[in-house]
Design a protein around this motif. Sequence first.
Motif, PDB file in Angstrom:
ATOM      1  N   TRP A   7     -68.002 -28.452 -32.402  1.00 51.68           N
ATOM      2  CA  TRP A   7     -67.764 -28.568 -30.958  1.00 51.68           C
ATOM      3  C   TRP A   7     -66.794 -27.481 -30.488  1.00 51.68           C
ATOM      4  O   TRP A   7     -66.970 -26.925 -29.419  1.00 51.68           O
ATOM      5  CB  TRP A   7     -67.188 -29.945 -30.633  1.00 51.68           C
ATOM      6  N   ASP A  22     -67.216 -24.973 -17.957  1.00 52.85           N
ATOM      7  CA  ASP A  22     -67.806 -26.187 -18.518  1.00 52.85           C
ATOM      8  C   ASP A  22     -68.800 -26.825 -17.546  1.00 52.85           C
ATOM      9  O   ASP A  22     -69.891 -27.256 -17.944  1.00 52.85           O
ATOM     10  CB  ASP A  22     -66.710 -27.195 -18.886  1.00 52.85           C
ATOM     11  N   LYS A  81     -72.128 -34.307 -21.895  1.00 54.42           N
ATOM     12  CA  LYS A  81     -72.261 -33.013 -22.567  1.00 54.42           C
ATOM     13  C   LYS A  81     -73.212 -33.104 -23.756  1.00 54.42           C
ATOM     14  O   LYS A  81     -73.972 -32.165 -24.038  1.00 54.42           O
ATOM     15  CB  LYS A  81     -70.878 -32.513 -23.017  1.00 54.42           C
ATOM     16  N   HIS A  88     -67.997 -36.605 -21.988  1.00 53.81           N
ATOM     17  CA  HIS A  88     -68.407 -35.968 -23.233  1.00 53.81           C
ATOM     18  C   HIS A  88     -69.785 -36.464 -23.663  1.00 53.81           C
ATOM     19  O   HIS A  88     -70.545 -35.738 -24.294  1.00 53.81           O
ATOM     20  CB  HIS A  88     -67.364 -36.213 -24.341  1.00 53.81           C
ATOM     21  N   THR A 116     -75.045 -29.695 -24.138  1.00 52.44           N
ATOM     22  CA  THR A 116     -73.933 -28.750 -24.036  1.00 52.44           C
ATOM     23  C   THR A 116     -73.097 -28.798 -25.308  1.00 52.44           C
ATOM     24  O   THR A 116     -72.567 -27.787 -25.755  1.00 52.44           O
ATOM     25  CB  THR A 116     -73.045 -29.084 -22.819  1.00 52.44           C
ATOM     26  N   LEU A 117     -72.975 -29.987 -25.883  1.00 54.67           N
ATOM     27  CA  LEU A 117     -72.346 -30.166 -27.188  1.00 54.67           C
ATOM     28  C   LEU A 117     -73.390 -30.681 -28.170  1.00 54.67           C
ATOM     29  O   LEU A 117     -74.130 -31.611 -27.842  1.00 54.67           O
ATOM     30  CB  LEU A 117     -71.186 -31.164 -27.103  1.00 54.67           C
ATOM     31  N   THR A 155     -68.068 -24.740 -27.836  1.00 50.00           N
ATOM     32  CA  THR A 155     -67.377 -24.686 -26.549  1.00 50.00           C
ATOM     33  C   THR A 155     -66.816 -23.290 -26.290  1.00 50.00           C
ATOM     34  O   THR A 155     -66.936 -22.759 -25.180  1.00 50.00           O
ATOM     35  CB  THR A 155     -66.241 -25.736 -26.506  1.00 50.00           C
ATOM     36  N   ARG A 172     -68.072 -20.894 -23.144  1.00 47.56           N
ATOM     37  CA  ARG A 172     -67.076 -20.388 -22.193  1.00 47.56           C
ATOM     38  C   ARG A 172     -67.071 -18.862 -22.168  1.00 47.56           C
ATOM     39  O   ARG A 172     -66.940 -18.250 -21.103  1.00 47.56           O
ATOM     40  CB  ARG A 172     -65.690 -20.937 -22.551  1.00 47.56           C
ATOM     41  N   PHE A 198     -60.429 -29.195 -24.980  1.00 46.92           N
ATOM     42  CA  PHE A 198     -61.693 -29.596 -24.368  1.00 46.92           C
ATOM     43  C   PHE A 198     -61.555 -29.914 -22.876  1.00 46.92           C
ATOM     44  O   PHE A 198     -62.561 -30.028 -22.173  1.00 46.92           O
ATOM     45  CB  PHE A 198     -62.286 -30.800 -25.099  1.00 46.92           C
TER      46      PHE A 198
END
Length: 293
Positions: free
Chosen positions: A23, A182, A6, A3, A11-12, A27, A31, A173
């Motif tokens: 988040w 992901d 990410k 994480h 990504t986060l 996410t 996706r 997650f």
Amino acid sequence: FHHLWKIFLNTLPAKQDTTILTWFEETNKLRANFRKKRLEIASLKKFKGDPLGLSSNSKWEGFFEESDLKKIIQLDIDRTYQERELFRETAIKDILFDILFVWSKAHKAISYKQGMNEIVAVLLYALYPFYVKNTTKQDTKSYETEIKKIFQAESENQRVSVPINWKEIYEFFHDEDFLEADVYQMFSNIMDMGLESFFKSEPEENTPLMLRCTSLVNNKLKICNSRLYNHFINIKVDIKVILQRYLKCIFNREFHPKDVLVIWDAVFAYDKKEEDKQLNFIDYVSIAMMEYI
């Protein structure tokens, strides 16, 4: 730690006002974007026509180009980390293939190049052990509603007692059905941080990769260790040949995969605080390796 990757790779989001709900939403969005890309690529295959007919030539050319691309990707996947049981599994090979194929179709100017498979493989190696079957998918929407109640109450300085199901959070997650999406997003972001340019096929001396290697040797190495720099000059060894491999694959050919994860921790964390986001820490690790060897 995945994480943190990410976060380091954007990504986060990790701003001061970021919450777990942020988040959740981000996410879900990423996706959905990956699913959309896959559907768009699948729809391109639905055409009819004569491969010798003038009206359909461009479509058939695309069909044959796509077929060649698939063969090249599959060939490299069948050679990726085959000493490890995980990468001999058909399901993992399929995930590797889909990620590389979708990215290549979305980035036609560069498409697929050897070495990209190893970047995706390290990401899969890092994330795969943590992903599980999501047993509470049907409750995701209600869960989001409960989280929103907590934040609403906090914003109004009220006390609220809403039980948080941490198992649901983890499974959301780490849903194995979205492992592919992901990993794709993380791979895409790494490529956006400068790695993509290393795979460009321009006249060899003018590629971003060769220019980066030249700058590393003539600037950083010359300053950090002039004795070593002069040694390479005297024995007429072009160290850039070795540096290309270091930079392109971020050292995953040089170390055991578990050690690669530690190095990537440092590479991504360092880049998070840099403004230009060009994976600059790779240069310093490369110099350290040259000195050690």
